[in-house]
Write an enzyme that holds these catalytic residues in place. Structure first.
Site, PDB file in Angstrom:
ATOM      1  N   TYR A 187     -46.207 -51.015  82.093  1.00 21.16           N
ATOM      2  CA  TYR A 187     -44.892 -51.133  82.710  1.00 21.16           C
ATOM      3  C   TYR A 187     -44.819 -52.400  83.550  1.00 21.16           C
ATOM      4  CZ  TYR A 187     -43.562 -46.484  81.163  1.00 21.16           C
ATOM      5  OH  TYR A 187     -43.229 -45.398  80.390  1.00 21.16           O
ATOM      6  N   GLU A 188     -43.614 -52.951  83.671  1.00 21.62           N
ATOM      7  CA  GLU A 188     -43.413 -54.213  84.367  1.00 21.62           C
ATOM      8  C   GLU A 188     -43.906 -54.167  85.808  1.00 21.62           C
ATOM      9  OE1 GLU A 188     -39.488 -55.816  83.977  1.00 21.62           O
ATOM     10  OE2 GLU A 188     -39.317 -55.161  81.904  1.00 21.62           O
ATOM     11  N   SER A 189     -43.908 -52.988  86.402  1.00 16.98           N
ATOM     12  CA  SER A 189     -44.342 -52.858  87.797  1.00 16.98           C
ATOM     13  C   SER A 189     -45.854 -52.932  87.946  1.00 16.98           C
ATOM     14  CB  SER A 189     -43.834 -51.545  88.382  1.00 16.98           C
ATOM     15  OG  SER A 189     -44.190 -50.451  87.547  1.00 16.98           O
ATOM     16  N   GLY A 190     -46.606 -52.869  86.830  1.00 13.01           N
ATOM     17  CA  GLY A 190     -48.048 -53.064  86.910  1.00 13.01           C
ATOM     18  C   GLY A 190     -48.905 -51.858  86.595  1.00 13.01           C
TER      19      GLY A 190
END
Length: 257
Positions: A52-55
């Protein structure tokens, strides 16, 4: 054509899921792309790895995330890294197979605009901009684009190239040293792919949709495959998974709409 009832969004989800393989690593946000990834993981691609883009890396959320910062994404994650590391050590390092994208405009070469409508210095509408989309479009091994099929959204040329597709052709992308490129555009009317020159063409048309309707919703003389076929309809178990497990409240699918 199946008698099973499904919505346009559910068809887009199931068709996008088919583009994902068991060994793929996918950079995914929320919404329809997230549902497509989780559907693939629960059906034909159990080893699909979601970043996910948040890590969060290799997440297995036990509830539907409402944003990329939702703590539920930490559930079962192999690791949690900063966004800097996620984009630098995974995406820019060439470790992401698939990225999902959308935008206000998509042109015949798969270029995406999410910056402005109209002239950049005096736009009709100023949009949110790239976020991580340009990095995804430039570095993922392949990208999947999901968008409603509307003439204003599919102009012959975007007003601003936020996220590069094949630029003016595959050679243009290669000259800029970009990885991969768009592989499929999935809309509520059709599934489109890209030919050897890098130009979009229609591969399948959704049930109940005509060639004329697809062309009317597109801002250029759209090419159709010689053997264009009807898009496969969702299976009953896929619809059950979407409605009962993946998005039971219809947050992204619209429920009974």
């Amino acid at each position: 054509m199946s008698d099973l009832y499904y919505t346009d969004t559910e068809l887009m989800i199931t068709r996008a899921a088919l583009e994902l393989g068991n060994d793929d690593t996918v950079l995914v946000g929320v919404g329809v792309p997230n549902l497509a990834c989780n559907l693939a993981k629960q059906t034909h691609a159990p080893d699909l790895e979601m970043v996910y883009e948040s890590g969060t890396v290799d997440s297995d959320p036990d509830a539907l995330p409402l944003s990329i910062g939702d703590p539920v994404l930490a559930t079962g994650a192999r690791s949690i890294v900063t966004m800097y590391d996620g984009f630098g050590r995974y995406l820019q390092a060439g470790r992401i197979d698939v990225g999902f994208l959308g935008g206000a405009q998509i042109d015949r070469w798969g270029n995406i605009n999410s910056t402005v409508i109209g002239d950049y210095d005096d736009p009709k509408v100023r949009l949110p901009g790239s976020g991580g989309a340009c990095e995804i479009a430039s570095n993922a091994r392949r990208t999947l684009i999901i968008a409603p099929h509307q003439r204003r959204r599919f102009p012959e040329e975007v007003d601003f190239v936020t996220s590069p597709g094949y630029v003016g052709g595959r050679k243009g992308r290669d000259e800029r040293g970009l990885r991969g490129g768009p592989e499929a555009v999935i809309t509520d009317m059709a599934v489109m792919k890209f030919d050897d020159a890098g130009e979009m063409y229609v591969e399948t048309i959704h049930p109940g949709v005509t060639r004329e309707a697809v062309q009317e919703a597109t801002g250029w003389d759209l090419a159709f495959a010689d053997d264009v076929t009807e898009t496969p309809t969702p299976e009953a178990d896929e619809i059950r998974l979407i409605r009962e497990e993946l998005d039971p409240d219809g947050i992204y699918t619209g429920g009974d709409e």
